[in-house]
Design a protein around this motif. Structure first.
Motif, PDB file in Angstrom:
ATOM      1  N   ASP A 227      -0.566  -8.038   5.030  1.00 41.17           N
ATOM      2  CA  ASP A 227      -0.625  -8.804   3.791  1.00 41.17           C
ATOM      3  C   ASP A 227       0.059  -8.086   2.637  1.00 41.17           C
ATOM      4  N   THR A 228       0.086  -6.761   2.673  1.00 45.19           N
ATOM      5  CA  THR A 228       0.675  -5.984   1.583  1.00 45.19           C
ATOM      6  C   THR A 228       1.720  -5.040   2.135  1.00 45.19           C
ATOM      7  N   CYS A 229       2.595  -4.555   1.259  1.00 45.96           N
ATOM      8  CA  CYS A 229       3.648  -3.606   1.635  1.00 45.96           C
ATOM      9  C   CYS A 229       3.401  -2.295   0.902  1.00 45.96           C
ATOM     10  N   HIS A 230       3.624  -1.197   1.584  1.00 46.89           N
ATOM     11  CA  HIS A 230       3.394   0.135   1.011  1.00 46.89           C
ATOM     12  C   HIS A 230       4.677   0.962   1.159  1.00 46.89           C
ATOM     13  N   PRO A 231       5.678   0.724   0.280  1.00 50.66           N
ATOM     14  CA  PRO A 231       6.935   1.477   0.398  1.00 50.66           C
ATOM     15  C   PRO A 231       6.909   2.832  -0.284  1.00 50.66           C
ATOM     16  N   PHE A 232       5.805   3.163  -0.960  1.00 51.14           N
ATOM     17  CA  PHE A 232       5.778   4.397  -1.744  1.00 51.14           C
ATOM     18  C   PHE A 232       4.401   5.016  -1.649  1.00 51.14           C
ATOM     19  N   HIS A 233       4.385   6.344  -1.622  1.00 48.10           N
ATOM     20  CA  HIS A 233       3.141   7.096  -1.624  1.00 48.10           C
ATOM     21  C   HIS A 233       3.230   8.149  -2.718  1.00 48.10           C
ATOM     22  N   PRO A 234       2.199   8.292  -3.528  1.00 50.62           N
ATOM     23  CA  PRO A 234       2.303   9.227  -4.668  1.00 50.62           C
ATOM     24  C   PRO A 234       2.495  10.678  -4.256  1.00 50.62           C
ATOM     25  N   GLU A 235       2.050  11.060  -3.059  1.00 49.83           N
ATOM     26  CA  GLU A 235       2.203  12.446  -2.618  1.00 49.83           C
ATOM     27  C   GLU A 235       3.517  12.696  -1.898  1.00 49.83           C
TER      28      GLU A 235
END
Length: 265
Positions: A227-235
């Motif tokens: 349902d969602t996309c996660h192209p970036f991680h803060p770490e």
């Protein structure tokens, strides 16, 4: 085992009992008979495993393998393309005659004419081949809420008793079975796969025996995208990767390849 001092007088060294150490899927890890190690418990103690399923200590789960291979007779393969060859029937007949002649000579054992002490018997085995198929097979999972259970099995008038107990802080179970009764009439419980035959029910109620790929597609569950996309991680540091643009040509490697090209010419 009930003892006043807390120590049980029954030991696995007793010839009248069999002790097993199994995991939560019913596979034998330790047994008095070393040849049973790695086998499914239902193959060694079919009556006990059947009772454990009835009591709820284990439950059966059906799994599916959509990339299995099944053995079939090679004669059952599709041979429609062979009808295009008008000489195929003739060559097939000649091949069959020669094959039958060789098998007859082997069965007749011509070598025994010269040496009567040596005889041989040929056995005909039909040709087989593996083809892709779908299979289903059972798997067994223990009920973790049941820590201990015991029961009795009536084997033609002989009562077979057993005890199963979970080992603390593990997924293992200790099973102690009385071996004085013969419960072979129950038969083993195996995990052998069974080929899935997709059958089409005709409007007259008769079953069509051909495998249908459309039925397989209907039974498959559609995959749902996230349902969602996660192209970036803060770490994550994007500067540490993607350094392809900084690559430069090595002068030494270029000269080496140029000299090799001139030498090979």
């Amino acid at each position: 085992c009930v003892a006043l001092d807390g120590k049980c007088s029954i030991s696995c060294d007793d010839e009248n009992i069999n002790c097993y150490l199994i995991d939560n899927n019913g596979f034998i890890l330790v047994a008095e008979d070393y040849t049973l190690t790695g086998f499914f418990f239902g193959e060694a103690e079919g009556a006990v495993m059947n009772k454990l399923l009835q009591m709820g200590s284990f439950k059966r789960v059906t799994l599916y393998d959509y990339q299995a291979l099944c053995w079939v007779h090679s004669e059952s393969s599709d041979s429609g393309h062979k009808l295009l060859d008008p000489y195929f029937a003739f060559f097939a007949a000649v091949k069959w005659i020669l094959t039958e002649l060789v098998i007859f000579l082997v069965d007749f054992n011509l070598y025994s004419w010269w040496n009567l002490d040596l005889t041989a018997k040929a056995q005909r085995v039909g040709p087989h081949m593996q083809v892709p198929c779908d299979t289903e097979y059972p798997a067994f999972v223990s009920e973790r809420t049941i820590k201990e259970n015991m029961g009795n099995i009536d084997c033609d008038g002989c009562i077979k008793s057993f005890v199963i107990q979970q080992i603390p802080s593990s997924n293992l179970f200790m099973v102690v079975v009385d071996n004085k009764c013969d419960c072979s009439q129950f038969g083993p419980i195996t995990m052998d796969p069974i080929e899935i035959m997709y059958i089409l029910q005709l409007f007259l109620g008769a079953a069509h025996n051909e495998s249908l790929k459309c039925e397989r597609l209907k039974m498959q569950k559609d995959r749902r995208r996230p349902d969602t996309c996660h192209p970036f991680h803060p770490e994550e540091n994007s500067m540490e990767c993607g350094g392809v643009g900084s690559l430069t040509t090595s002068l030494n490697a270029t000269l080496l390849f140029a000299l090799m090209a001139l030498y090979l010419r």
